[in-house]
Design a protein around this motif. Sequence first.
Motif, short mmCIF file in Angstrom:
data_model
loop_
_atom_site.label_atom_id
_atom_site.label_comp_id
_atom_site.label_asym_id
_atom_site.label_seq_id
_atom_site.Cartn_x
_atom_site.Cartn_y
_atom_site.Cartn_z
N MET A 142 0.85 -1.19 0.00
CA MET A 142 0.00 0.00 0.00
C MET A 142 0.88 1.24 0.00
SD MET A 142 -2.96 1.08 2.71
CE MET A 142 -3.84 -0.44 2.39
N ALA A 143 0.67 2.15 -0.97
CA ALA A 143 1.51 3.33 -1.13
C ALA A 143 1.34 4.28 0.04
CB ALA A 143 1.16 4.04 -2.43
N ARG A 144 2.48 4.85 0.46
CA ARG A 144 2.46 5.84 1.54
C ARG A 144 2.97 7.16 0.99
NH1 ARG A 144 3.29 0.95 3.56
NH2 ARG A 144 2.42 0.36 5.57
N VAL A 145 2.27 8.22 1.25
CA VAL A 145 2.61 9.54 0.73
C VAL A 145 3.17 10.38 1.85
CG1 VAL A 145 1.75 11.59 -0.44
CG2 VAL A 145 0.78 9.33 -0.99
N PHE A 146 4.37 10.98 1.63
CA PHE A 146 4.98 11.87 2.62
C PHE A 146 4.50 13.29 2.39
CE2 PHE A 146 7.73 8.26 2.90
CZ PHE A 146 8.22 8.27 4.19
N ILE A 147 3.94 13.89 3.45
CA ILE A 147 3.51 15.29 3.37
C ILE A 147 3.87 15.96 4.69
CG2 ILE A 147 1.57 14.80 1.80
CD1 ILE A 147 -0.30 15.15 4.22
N GLU B 256 -6.74 18.92 6.39
CA GLU B 256 -8.15 19.20 6.07
C GLU B 256 -8.43 19.01 4.58
OE1 GLU B 256 -8.76 23.13 7.52
OE2 GLU B 256 -9.34 22.46 9.55
N LYS B 257 -7.42 19.21 3.74
CA LYS B 257 -7.62 19.09 2.29
C LYS B 257 -7.49 17.66 1.78
CE LYS B 257 -5.97 23.76 1.19
NZ LYS B 257 -4.91 24.55 0.51
N LEU B 258 -7.05 16.73 2.63
CA LEU B 258 -6.86 15.35 2.16
C LEU B 258 -8.20 14.77 1.70
CD1 LEU B 258 -4.43 13.89 4.85
CD2 LEU B 258 -3.89 14.55 2.50
N PRO B 259 -8.22 14.12 0.52
CA PRO B 259 -9.47 13.56 0.01
C PRO B 259 -9.80 12.22 0.67
CG PRO B 259 -7.68 13.08 -1.50
CD PRO B 259 -7.08 13.94 -0.42
N ASN B 260 -11.07 11.82 0.56
CA ASN B 260 -11.47 10.49 1.04
C ASN B 260 -10.75 9.43 0.22
OD1 ASN B 260 -13.16 12.08 2.49
ND2 ASN B 260 -15.07 11.18 1.74
N SER B 261 -10.51 8.30 0.86
CA SER B 261 -9.87 7.20 0.13
C SER B 261 -10.85 6.60 -0.88
CB SER B 261 -9.42 6.12 1.12
OG SER B 261 -8.97 4.98 0.45
N ASP B 262 -10.33 6.24 -2.05
CA ASP B 262 -11.19 5.60 -3.06
C ASP B 262 -11.55 4.18 -2.67
OD1 ASP B 262 -11.12 7.87 -4.63
OD2 ASP B 262 -9.32 7.23 -5.72
N LYS B 263 -10.60 3.49 -2.02
CA LYS B 263 -10.82 2.09 -1.66
C LYS B 263 -9.95 1.78 -0.45
CE LYS B 263 -10.66 -2.59 -3.56
NZ LYS B 263 -10.29 -3.42 -4.75
N GLY B 264 -10.54 1.15 0.55
CA GLY B 264 -9.79 0.83 1.75
C GLY B 264 -9.38 2.09 2.48
N ILE B 265 -8.06 2.19 2.82
CA ILE B 265 -7.57 3.39 3.48
C ILE B 265 -6.37 3.94 2.72
CG2 ILE B 265 -8.39 2.72 5.79
CD1 ILE B 265 -5.54 1.79 6.41
N ALA B 266 -6.22 5.26 2.78
CA ALA B 266 -5.05 5.92 2.21
C ALA B 266 -4.16 6.35 3.37
CB ALA B 266 -5.48 7.13 1.39
N THR C 194 -12.68 5.73 3.45
CA THR C 194 -13.54 6.13 2.33
C THR C 194 -14.59 7.14 2.77
OG1 THR C 194 -14.95 4.23 2.81
CG2 THR C 194 -13.25 3.92 1.13
N LYS C 195 -14.86 7.22 4.08
CA LYS C 195 -15.82 8.19 4.58
C LYS C 195 -15.14 9.47 5.09
CE LYS C 195 -19.39 4.85 5.88
NZ LYS C 195 -20.27 4.36 6.95
N GLY C 196 -13.82 9.55 4.91
CA GLY C 196 -13.11 10.77 5.28
C GLY C 196 -12.65 10.84 6.71
#
Length: 429
Positions: free
Chosen positions: A1-6, A14-24, A40-42
């Motif tokens: 599962m990809a991990r994004v560094f921010i 607050e700007k992070l989008p909901n996950s398309d599938k599973g968890i981001a 997926t529900k934010g």
Amino acid sequence: MARVFIGFTVAALEKLPNSDKGIAIYKDRNSPFLSLYVTTKGVKTFFVRKRVLGRDERLVLGRFPVMTIEQARKKALLYCSTVADRKDPKAEQRNQDRKNLTFGNHFQEYFERYSKVNKKTWKDDKRDIDKYLSHWFRRRLADITKPEIQRLHEQIGRNNGRYQANRILQRIRAIYNKAIEWGWSGSNPTAGIKKFKEQSRDRFIRPHEMPYFIQALTDEHDDNVHDYFKLLLYTGTRKTNMLTMQWKDILWHESEWHIEETKNGDPLAIPLVPEAMTLLKDRYENSESAWVFSSCRDRNIHMKCPRAAWKHIIARATLYAWADCDKVGSWVKSKQNNGQTEIIQVTELQRQAQHEKIILPPCMTDIRIHDIRRTFGSYQAITGASLTIIGKSLGHRSSQSTQVYARLHLDPVRASIEKATSAMFDPVM
């Protein structure tokens, strides 16, 4: 599962989008151990992932924005320092949770996990704990002291009787023992608290009282109530076993009733006398339920224990006995108000007798439903049955439970006393 560094900032999270599938999953550039996942529900949740004692562990820290970024970073750092000391943070957290465990939360676990699964008296546990100990529900187990429990034990003993006080003490002791068994690190504060001495109850319907009780039972207008108590007299079984009797449990040809499980966990076969069989056959012919004593409202459930009806029957028997007494019978009849219930009549007659200094015969209202079972065993003793036979018929596992009937049957003692006094006052010359 990809991990994004921010970089974790309030605006960025607050700007992070909901996950398309599973968890981001996102990792914090400014705190190498802190991560956040988005569902997926934010829902956004801080967590730490690290190798702990050879295992890959994830510790959830809290949700954003309820938990701030700074709070999450501090908690992540504390977690990692704990791991560096070769400690398991989850185990530490569980231990901390156990230390802070409240009486109410533990009792709920005890009730669901142990009492309802293993105890036939689980309903009594719930009723008694709610009644006597609900004021402790928000307190930590560790904060309830031995002197507090001792004072409560004494208070219940004064107000509700020694038997009830001892049962509450037993329940508190069992609740703490289970907490210790399940990982709580405290000690049981009931240790060393002694139960009140209890005197075993020996009340039964005595021979001179029995005719009045039978008459009062005969005059009972509710057939269910009449038959229920009549069968208790015929069998000597526990009231709950009688309430839960089903037609499938009766062996008609053998005149036996098989109870699959009694209070002590054993099965029991009850011989049914001809009078009991006649009563059961009459009920069976008119029954539309699997229960011998079904509820009047719903034939798919059994009848509840008729405690209110019992009080009226015993009061009625008391009135019959008083009215038949040579000394006070006429006075009782002149004072009775048949427009009142039997219970009120007994109370009113006692009040008037005290005012007029009239001594009434002993009252029968102290007889309880369970005393019918003791009555059954007592009449076996009176008619010469051995303690072994009495214990067998009552389903006693140990002989100690049957010992009460040894002191209820006084005829051999009476014969010995009469023989001794006769020798003293009428010596053979």
